[in-house]
Motif scaffolding. Structure first.
Motif, mmCIF file in Angstrom:
data_model
loop_
_atom_site.group_PDB
_atom_site.id
_atom_site.type_symbol
_atom_site.label_atom_id
_atom_site.label_comp_id
_atom_site.label_asym_id
_atom_site.label_seq_id
_atom_site.Cartn_x
_atom_site.Cartn_y
_atom_site.Cartn_z
ATOM 1 N N ARG A 1 0.853 -1.190 0.000
ATOM 2 C CA ARG A 1 0.000 0.000 0.000
ATOM 3 C C ARG A 1 0.892 1.245 0.000
ATOM 4 N NH1 ARG A 1 -4.906 1.322 1.169
ATOM 5 N NH2 ARG A 1 -5.630 -0.639 2.031
ATOM 6 N N GLY A 2 0.595 2.192 -0.879
ATOM 7 C CA GLY A 2 1.391 3.426 -0.946
ATOM 8 C C GLY A 2 2.484 3.349 -1.997
ATOM 9 N N GLY A 3 2.593 2.204 -2.676
ATOM 10 C CA GLY A 3 3.537 2.142 -3.786
ATOM 11 C C GLY A 3 4.916 1.649 -3.430
ATOM 12 N N GLU A 4 5.150 1.437 -2.113
ATOM 13 C CA GLU A 4 6.442 0.913 -1.711
ATOM 14 C C GLU A 4 6.558 -0.529 -2.215
ATOM 15 O OE1 GLU A 4 8.629 -0.299 2.399
ATOM 16 O OE2 GLU A 4 6.881 1.029 2.549
ATOM 17 N N THR A 5 7.755 -0.941 -2.573
ATOM 18 C CA THR A 5 7.886 -2.310 -3.085
ATOM 19 C C THR A 5 8.802 -3.137 -2.201
ATOM 20 O OG1 THR A 5 9.748 -1.756 -4.516
ATOM 21 C CG2 THR A 5 7.553 -1.584 -5.484
ATOM 22 N N ALA A 6 8.551 -4.465 -2.266
ATOM 23 C CA ALA A 6 9.410 -5.415 -1.573
ATOM 24 C C ALA A 6 9.697 -6.550 -2.539
ATOM 25 C CB ALA A 6 8.704 -5.954 -0.328
ATOM 26 N N ALA A 7 10.891 -7.116 -2.403
ATOM 27 C CA ALA A 7 11.243 -8.215 -3.300
ATOM 28 C C ALA A 7 10.689 -9.514 -2.736
ATOM 29 C CB ALA A 7 12.752 -8.303 -3.436
ATOM 30 N N ALA A 8 10.124 -10.345 -3.613
ATOM 31 C CA ALA A 8 9.591 -11.621 -3.142
ATOM 32 C C ALA A 8 9.895 -12.721 -4.147
ATOM 33 C CB ALA A 8 8.086 -11.522 -2.927
ATOM 34 N N GLU A 9 10.045 -13.898 -3.577
ATOM 35 C CA GLU A 9 10.230 -15.058 -4.436
ATOM 36 C C GLU A 9 8.870 -15.739 -4.525
ATOM 37 O OE1 GLU A 9 14.030 -17.660 -4.234
ATOM 38 O OE2 GLU A 9 12.467 -18.678 -3.100
ATOM 39 N N LEU A 10 8.381 -15.929 -5.733
ATOM 40 C CA LEU A 10 7.033 -16.459 -5.937
ATOM 41 C C LEU A 10 7.108 -17.886 -6.458
ATOM 42 C CD1 LEU A 10 4.097 -14.661 -7.668
ATOM 43 C CD2 LEU A 10 4.837 -16.872 -8.556
ATOM 44 N N ARG A 11 6.234 -18.733 -5.895
ATOM 45 C CA ARG A 11 6.153 -20.105 -6.356
ATOM 46 C C ARG A 11 4.680 -20.487 -6.383
ATOM 47 N NH1 ARG A 11 9.810 -24.428 -6.083
ATOM 48 N NH2 ARG A 11 8.777 -26.453 -6.028
ATOM 49 N N ALA A 12 4.233 -21.079 -7.480
ATOM 50 C CA ALA A 12 2.807 -21.409 -7.591
ATOM 51 C C ALA A 12 2.637 -22.900 -7.855
ATOM 52 C CB ALA A 12 2.179 -20.608 -8.718
ATOM 53 N N VAL A 13 1.697 -23.486 -7.204
ATOM 54 C CA VAL A 13 1.349 -24.893 -7.487
ATOM 55 C C VAL A 13 -0.161 -24.978 -7.687
ATOM 56 C CG1 VAL A 13 3.305 -25.921 -6.288
ATOM 57 C CG2 VAL A 13 1.200 -25.411 -5.023
ATOM 58 N N GLU A 14 -0.577 -25.925 -8.505
ATOM 59 C CA GLU A 14 -2.012 -26.083 -8.765
ATOM 60 C C GLU A 14 -2.647 -26.880 -7.643
ATOM 61 O OE1 GLU A 14 -2.827 -27.402 -12.680
ATOM 62 O OE2 GLU A 14 -1.555 -25.855 -13.591
ATOM 63 N N VAL A 15 -3.755 -26.388 -7.156
ATOM 64 C CA VAL A 15 -4.484 -27.067 -6.069
ATOM 65 C C VAL A 15 -5.982 -27.027 -6.385
ATOM 66 C CG1 VAL A 15 -2.801 -26.543 -4.253
ATOM 67 C CG2 VAL A 15 -4.634 -24.892 -4.772
ATOM 68 N N GLU A 16 -6.734 -27.648 -5.492
ATOM 69 C CA GLU A 16 -8.187 -27.538 -5.601
ATOM 70 C C GLU A 16 -8.643 -26.677 -4.434
ATOM 71 O OE1 GLU A 16 -11.307 -30.829 -5.283
ATOM 72 O OE2 GLU A 16 -10.155 -31.323 -7.100
ATOM 73 N N TRP A 17 -9.497 -25.713 -4.638
ATOM 74 C CA TRP A 17 -9.948 -24.822 -3.549
ATOM 75 C C TRP A 17 -11.456 -24.716 -3.632
ATOM 76 C CZ3 TRP A 17 -8.053 -22.850 0.770
ATOM 77 C CH2 TRP A 17 -8.718 -21.786 1.397
ATOM 78 N N GLU A 18 -12.121 -25.222 -2.540
ATOM 79 C CA GLU A 18 -13.578 -25.224 -2.470
ATOM 80 C C GLU A 18 -14.178 -25.787 -3.752
ATOM 81 O OE1 GLU A 18 -14.174 -21.165 -1.424
ATOM 82 O OE2 GLU A 18 -13.774 -21.546 0.715
ATOM 83 N N GLY A 19 -13.561 -26.915 -4.168
ATOM 84 C CA GLY A 19 -14.117 -27.647 -5.292
ATOM 85 C C GLY A 19 -13.733 -27.111 -6.654
#
Lengths: 546, 106
Positions: free
Chosen positions: A77-95
C-alpha cells in the motif's frame, strides 16, 4: 501436475493445518483460475501491507508458470515495493481448480546481493584504477630516466631494468648502430638467477637484421610483433637452432611482444618484452608501444645531439686554432717593433722610427681584421654571449666618440656628438653597442673625405636610437641592403684602398639583432649616410641610473 | 485503435522492468504482429495508478482490450513459453491453436 505443499483447510478437523499456515513465515495466497484472491494468510497480509478483506476478491493475476520459482516485486500500500520469491502450485480450492501461491520476502537477500554486486564493481574499478596508476607511474619513471641522460646506451639499459618486472619477465633491447650493425644494448631479467642466460643468448645467438626472431622482424618491418602464446612450433620457426629455442624456454617464454623503436620515420631498433607466466593483453601492448616510442625518441635525440655536438666542437676548435695561430706571430711583430722603437737593440733614427710606425699600424690593422673574422665566426656558431644591464646610451655614445676622435682628426673631419638632456636607458650589452658604434664610426670616417661624422642619441616611443651620420660619398639604393651581406664592399675593385674585410657591417647588423634591435641605413650618393641603431628601451623606462 | 491493448506495471527503471517490457513486446510481436499497444506504468513514480488498478505485484501485465480483461504476473522471461503455452488465451482472448508446441524451438 504437482499437488505437493500444504492443502488449505476446509474442515474443522484441519484446524492444525490452518494454524501452520497462519504461522508460516511465507505468505500464502490462493487465487482462482481467473487470478482473483480467495485466501491470504497473515504473512501474505504483512507482505502486501493490506488486510485480508482488502486482499480478498482483489485480482492478483496469474503467475506465468506453475511449479517454478520466480522473483517479483510486491507492491505494498502506498507504492512501496518489496522483493519476493514467488512459487505457484495447482491445487483444488472449495471444489474449484485454483493456484496456491507462496511468497517469500527476499528484500534482505536482494539488498545483500545488490551490496555484493556493488562491492564487486567497486573492487573492479579499484583494480582498474590501480592498473592505470601503475601504468602511469611506469611511464613517468620511463620519462624521468629518459630525461636524465643523453647517453642512450646507459638510458636503454635503465629502461630495460625498468621494464622488468613491470611490463615483462625479461626484456632485451636491440639497436641499429650508426654503422648499420645490430647491437644488443640492454637486457634484463626479473629473476636474477636467470639473468646470466641473457648474456649467453647475446653471445651465442647475437641479433641479426636477417634473423628469424621477432626483434629482427620488428626491425625490418617497423611493425609490432605480438605472439599471444609461444608454442614449441613457434619457437622452432623463430630461432636459429634447437639450442636457441631451449634457451628461450629456459628464460621463460609464454607470451611476447617485439616493438620497433621508431622515431623521425626511422626504425632505430626494437625492444622485445617477454612474459613467462601470463599472456599479454591489449593494454600491455599499448603500454609497450608508448614505452618504445619514448625510448626511440630518446635514442634519436641523443644521436642528433651527439652529431650537433661534434660539428660544434670542430668549429670551436677551428676558432681556437685560428685565433692562436694568427695572433701569435702578430704579437711577435708588434712586440719586437716596440722593442726596436724603444732603442733596446741599438739606436733608432727618425726614418727607422717612421718605418716601425708603419709596421705597427699594419699589424694593428691586421689584428682588427682578425678580431672581425673571429667575431663573425663566433656569431655564426651562435657563441656570442650577451652581458646585458641597464645602460644610458649617452655614455656609450661618449665612449664611441672618444675612440673615433683621433681617427677623425687624422682626416681633418669634425666629430659631432648630439645627446639629449635626459638619460636614454636601454637594457642591453654596452660592449656590443660600443662595438657596433665603433664599426659604424670607423666606416663613416673611412668613406668621408670632408665635413663631419655625427653621433646622435634619441628616444622614440619605446625605442632608443643611436645614429651615426656622415657627409661622405653615400650609398646607392641598390647597394643599401647588400652592404650588410658578409664580404661585400661597395665598388670592390676601385675602393680596395680603404681596406677592411667587408665583415664589419654584417657583424654590426647581426649584433644589433642579437640585442633585440635593428640596424637601418638611409643614404643617397653624394649626400652622406646615416646608420640608425634602434634598441628596445628598458622595461621600466628612463629612470635615473643608479 | 490497436486490436490488442496491454498495460505493463513495473517497479522502477530497473533491468528487470526493461527485460519485462522487451519480452512482452517480443511475445506480442511474435503472436499478434503489429496489432497491439503496450502502456507502461511505473508504480514507483505513479503509485496512485497502482492503487487504482489494485496492482499487487510487478511485473504484471493487464490485457485491457479485447474483453475479457485479464492480468498476469510476468516471471523470468526465459520462461516465455509459460506465457505462450499456458496463457495464449490470455493474450489472444481465444482458444490456443497450437498448445503444446514449445515456442523456444522457433
Amino acid at each position: 501436475m504437482s499437488t505437493a505443499g500444504p492443502r488449505p483447510a476446509r474442515h474443522a478437523g484441519d484446524e492444525r493445518l490452518r494454524t501452520i499456515i497462519d504461522r508460516l513465515a511465507d505468505g500464502v495466497v490462493i487465487v482462482s483460475r481467473s487470478g482473483v484472491v480467495r485466501f491470504a494468510n497473515p504473512a501474505a497480509q504483512r507482505l502486501f501491507g493490506r488486510t485480508a478483506e482488502e486482499l480478498l476478491e482483489s485480482e492478483l493475476g496469474l503467475p506465468t508458470l506453475a511449479g517454478e520459482t520466480t522473483e517479483i516485486d510486491v507492491v505494498r500500500r502506498g507504492g512501496e515495493t518489496a522483493a519476493a520469491e514467488l512459487r505457484a502450485v495447482e491445487v483444488e480450492w472449495e471444489g474449484e481448480p485454483a493456484l496456491l501461491v507462496s511468497l517469500r520476502d527476499v528484500t534482505d537477500r536482494r539488498e545483500a546481493e545488490e551490496r555484493r554486486r556493488q562491492a564487486e564493481a567497486e573492487q573492479a574499478a579499484r583494480r582498474h584504477a590501480e592498473a592505470d596508476a601503475k601504468r602511469a607511474r611506469f611511464l613517468s619513471n620511463v620519462s624521468s630516466v629518459l630525461s636524465a641522460s643523453l647517453d642512450y646506451h646507459a638510458t636503454l639499459a635503465m629502461l630495460a631494468e625498468l621494464a622488468v618486472p613491470e611490463l615483462a619477465d625479461w626484456c632485451v633491447i636491440d639497436v641499429v648502430e650508426e654503422d648499420g650493425r645490430i647491437a644488443r644494448v640492454a637486457a634484463a631479467h626479473a629473476d636474477g638467477d636467470r639473468a646470466p642466460l641473457l648474456s649467453v643468448l647475446r653471445e651465442e645467438f647475437p641479433p641479426r637484421r636477417d634473423g628469424p626472431t621477432p626483434s629482427a622482424q620488428a626491425l625490418r618491418t617497423g611493425k609490432t610483433v605480438q605472439v599471444a602464446r609461444v608454442t614449441d612450433e613457434w619457437l622452432a620457426q623463430h630461432t636459429t637452432a634447437p639450442e636457441h629455442a631451449a634457451l628461450l624456454r629456459a628464460l621463460g617464454s609464454r607470451s611476447l611482444m617485439a616493438v620497433p623503436l621508431t622515431a623521425r620515420a626511422e626504425t632505430l631498433g626494437a625492444v622485445t618484452l617477454v612474459c613467462g607466466e601470463r599472456q599479454y593483453t591489449r593494454n600491455d601492448l599499448a603500454t609497450a608501444e608508448d614505452f618504445a616510442q619514448r625510448a626511440a625518441l630518446s635514442v634519436s635525440n641523443a644521436r642528433l645531439y651527439a652529431a650537433a655536438q661534434e660539428a660544434s666542437r670542430a668549429k670551436s676548435e677551428f676558432l681556437a686554432v685560428m685565433s692562436h695561430e694568427l695572433r701569435t706571430p702578430l704579437n711577435a711583430v708588434m712586440g719586437y717593433a716596440d722593442l726596436l722603437q724603444a732603442g733596446i737593440a741599438g739606436p733608432v733614427d727618425e726614418r727607422q722610427r717612421g718605418y716601425l710606425d708603419r709596421v705597427k699600424d699594419g699589424a694593428r690593422h691586421l689584428e682588427g681584421i682578425i678580431d672581425e673574422i673571429l667575431a663573425f665566426s663566433r656569431m655564426e656558431a651562435g657563441y656570442e654571449a650577451l652581458r646585458t644591464r641597464r645602460v644610458d646610451l649617452r655614455d656609450v655614445a661618449r665612449q664611441a666618440a672618444d675612440l673615433l676622435r683621433p681617427l677623425a682628426r687624422q682626416k681633418e673631419l669634425a666629430l659631432r656628438l648630439a645627446l639629449p638632456d635626459g638619460p636614454a636607458v636601454a637594457e642591453t650589452d654596452p660592449e656590443k653597442v660600443l662595438q657596433i658604434l665603433r664599426n659604424l664610426g670607423t666606416n663613416a670616417v673611412k668613406f668621408t673625405d670632408a665635413g663631419e661624422v655625427a653621433i646622435e642619441v634619441a628616444s622614440e616611443g619605446d625605442r632608443r636610437l643611436v645614429r651615426v651620420a656622415d657627409t661622405g660619398i653615400g650609398i646607392s639604393r641598390a647597394n643599401q641592403e647588400r652592404i650588410f651581406e658578409p664580404f661585400w664592399q661597395v665598388e670592390q675593385s676601385n675602393r680596395r684602398e680603404v681596406g677592411g674585410t667587408g665583415l664589419g657591417l654584417s657583424v654590426a647588423r647581426r649584433t644589433a639583432e642579437l640585442l633585440g634591435g635593428t640596424l637601418m641605413l638611409e643614404s643617397a650618393p653624394g649626400r652622406g649616410s646615416t646608420f640608425t641603431l634602434s634598441l628596445p628601451a628598458a622595461a621600466d623606462g628612463d629612470g635615473d641610473e643608479s | 485503435m490497436s486490436r490488442y491493448r496491454f498495460t505493463l506495471f513495473v517497479a522502477g527503471d530497473t533491468a528487470r522492468s526493461q527485460r519485462a517490457y522487451a519480452s512482452l513486446q517480443r511475445i506480442c510481436r511474435e503472436r499478434l504482429g503489429e496489432e497491439f499497444t503496450i502502456e507502461l506504468v511505473d508504480v514507483v513514480s505513479a503509485p496512485e495508478k497502482a492503487e487504482e488498478h489494485r496492482v499487487l505485484t510487478t511485473p504484471t501485465v493487464v490485457k485491457e482490450h479485447p474483453e475479457p480483461r485479464r492480468r498476469i504476473i510476468l516471471g523470468p522471461f526465459q520462461d516465455v513459453s509459460g506465457v505462450l503455452s499456458g496463457h495464449t488465451t490470455f493474450l489472444a482472448g481465444e482458444a490456443p491453436a497450437d498448445e503444446g508446441e514449445d515456442p523456444r524451438e522457433e
